[in-house]
Design a protein around this motif. Sequence first.
Motif, PDB file in Angstrom:
ATOM      1  N   LEU A   8      22.179  69.095 -39.911  1.00 51.82           N
ATOM      2  CA  LEU A   8      22.546  70.357 -40.538  1.00 51.82           C
ATOM      3  C   LEU A   8      23.441  70.066 -41.723  1.00 51.82           C
ATOM      4  O   LEU A   8      24.169  69.073 -41.737  1.00 51.82           O
ATOM      5  N   THR A   9      23.413  70.943 -42.715  1.00 50.08           N
ATOM      6  CA  THR A   9      24.278  70.807 -43.879  1.00 50.08           C
ATOM      7  C   THR A   9      24.829  72.166 -44.274  1.00 50.08           C
ATOM      8  O   THR A   9      24.162  73.187 -44.068  1.00 50.08           O
ATOM      9  N   ARG A  10      26.036  72.179 -44.813  1.00 51.97           N
ATOM     10  CA  ARG A  10      26.638  73.413 -45.316  1.00 51.97           C
ATOM     11  C   ARG A  10      26.193  73.710 -46.740  1.00 51.97           C
ATOM     12  O   ARG A  10      26.204  74.844 -47.171  1.00 51.97           O
ATOM     13  N   ASN A  29      11.866  70.088 -50.759  1.00 54.73           N
ATOM     14  CA  ASN A  29      13.026  70.952 -50.944  1.00 54.73           C
ATOM     15  C   ASN A  29      12.469  72.363 -50.980  1.00 54.73           C
ATOM     16  O   ASN A  29      11.912  72.785 -51.976  1.00 54.73           O
ATOM     17  N   LEU A  30      12.574  73.084 -49.856  1.00 55.43           N
ATOM     18  CA  LEU A  30      11.882  74.360 -49.735  1.00 55.43           C
ATOM     19  C   LEU A  30      12.661  75.331 -48.864  1.00 55.43           C
ATOM     20  O   LEU A  30      13.645  74.967 -48.229  1.00 55.43           O
ATOM     21  N   THR A  31      12.196  76.552 -48.833  1.00 57.00           N
ATOM     22  CA  THR A  31      12.721  77.565 -47.926  1.00 57.00           C
ATOM     23  C   THR A  31      11.660  77.792 -46.858  1.00 57.00           C
ATOM     24  O   THR A  31      10.485  78.013 -47.177  1.00 57.00           O
ATOM     25  N   THR A  32      12.081  77.732 -45.587  1.00 52.22           N
ATOM     26  CA  THR A  32      11.143  77.921 -44.480  1.00 52.22           C
ATOM     27  C   THR A  32      10.786  79.401 -44.356  1.00 52.22           C
ATOM     28  O   THR A  32      11.433  80.271 -44.938  1.00 52.22           O
ATOM     29  N   ALA A  33       9.789  79.699 -43.538  1.00 46.50           N
ATOM     30  CA  ALA A  33       9.377  81.083 -43.296  1.00 46.50           C
ATOM     31  C   ALA A  33      10.518  81.910 -42.702  1.00 46.50           C
ATOM     32  O   ALA A  33      10.581  83.119 -42.905  1.00 46.50           O
ATOM     33  N   GLU A  34      11.448  81.232 -42.014  1.00 48.26           N
ATOM     34  CA  GLU A  34      12.592  81.926 -41.406  1.00 48.26           C
ATOM     35  C   GLU A  34      13.742  82.140 -42.397  1.00 48.26           C
ATOM     36  O   GLU A  34      14.762  82.720 -42.040  1.00 48.26           O
ATOM     37  N   GLY A  35      13.601  81.622 -43.610  1.00 55.25           N
ATOM     38  CA  GLY A  35      14.649  81.792 -44.615  1.00 55.25           C
ATOM     39  C   GLY A  35      15.675  80.673 -44.653  1.00 55.25           C
ATOM     40  O   GLY A  35      16.685  80.780 -45.353  1.00 55.25           O
ATOM     41  N   HIS A  36      15.453  79.591 -43.917  1.00 51.14           N
ATOM     42  CA  HIS A  36      16.360  78.443 -43.928  1.00 51.14           C
ATOM     43  C   HIS A  36      15.959  77.502 -45.059  1.00 51.14           C
ATOM     44  O   HIS A  36      14.790  77.409 -45.420  1.00 51.14           O
ATOM     45  N   ARG A  37      16.929  76.774 -45.601  1.00 46.52           N
ATOM     46  CA  ARG A  37      16.637  75.750 -46.608  1.00 46.52           C
ATOM     47  C   ARG A  37      16.347  74.444 -45.875  1.00 46.52           C
ATOM     48  O   ARG A  37      17.051  74.105 -44.920  1.00 46.52           O
ATOM     49  N   ARG A  38      15.338  73.715 -46.301  1.00 50.35           N
ATOM     50  CA  ARG A  38      14.964  72.431 -45.685  1.00 50.35           C
ATOM     51  C   ARG A  38      14.640  71.442 -46.786  1.00 50.35           C
ATOM     52  O   ARG A  38      13.936  71.773 -47.742  1.00 50.35           O
ATOM     53  N   GLY A  55      23.118  81.762 -42.599  1.00 51.12           N
ATOM     54  CA  GLY A  55      24.182  82.429 -41.848  1.00 51.12           C
ATOM     55  C   GLY A  55      25.002  81.537 -40.933  1.00 51.12           C
ATOM     56  O   GLY A  55      25.854  82.032 -40.208  1.00 51.12           O
ATOM     57  N   GLU A  56      24.784  80.216 -40.923  1.00 53.64           N
ATOM     58  CA  GLU A  56      25.539  79.310 -40.045  1.00 53.64           C
ATOM     59  C   GLU A  56      26.252  78.248 -40.872  1.00 53.64           C
ATOM     60  O   GLU A  56      25.756  77.810 -41.902  1.00 53.64           O
ATOM     61  N   THR A  57      27.423  77.830 -40.394  1.00 56.96           N
ATOM     62  CA  THR A  57      28.173  76.742 -41.010  1.00 56.96           C
ATOM     63  C   THR A  57      28.415  75.678 -39.950  1.00 56.96           C
ATOM     64  O   THR A  57      29.154  75.925 -38.997  1.00 56.96           O
TER      65      THR A  57
END
Length: 120
Positions: A8-10, A29-38, A55-57
Motif C-alpha cells: 500500500l502507498t499513501r 499506472n492505472l485506476t482500477t474499476a473500484e477507483g483505487h490507483r494501481r 479513502g485509506e491511509t
Amino acid sequence: MLKHVSFLTRDLPATLAFYTHLGGVIEKNLTTAEGHRRAVVRLGGGLLQFFQIKGETPAPHSHWAEHIALHVPDLRGLLPVLRASGVVVTRDLQPSPSGRDMAFVEDPDGRQVELLQADG
C-alpha cells in the motif's frame, strides 16, 4: 518463483518517482474499476506493485527488519541524489556483512529500503 511484491502507498506519484530513481521502470499506472490507483514497477528481474486505496491511509513501515533490498550500480553517487530529493537516509553508507557498501533509506511511505552496491 516470485511473481511480485505488493504494498500500500499513501502517495503513488511520490512512490513511483522514488523507485524510478532506483532504476525501476513503470509498467502499469492505472485506476482500477473500484477507483483505487494501481501501479507496477519492474525493478531488475522482479515486480513491485503499489496500491493507493481510495479513502485509506496506510500506517508507516519503519522497522528495519521489514524492508526491500536492492542492488544499485553506483550507491556512492546515488545517495546524494536521493538526499537532494528529500529522501530520508536512516543508515548511512557503511560496509555490509558481506563487505559491500550499503545504506538504508525510507521510501515515501516510510518503508525501509536497503541499498547495496552491485557487482561490477
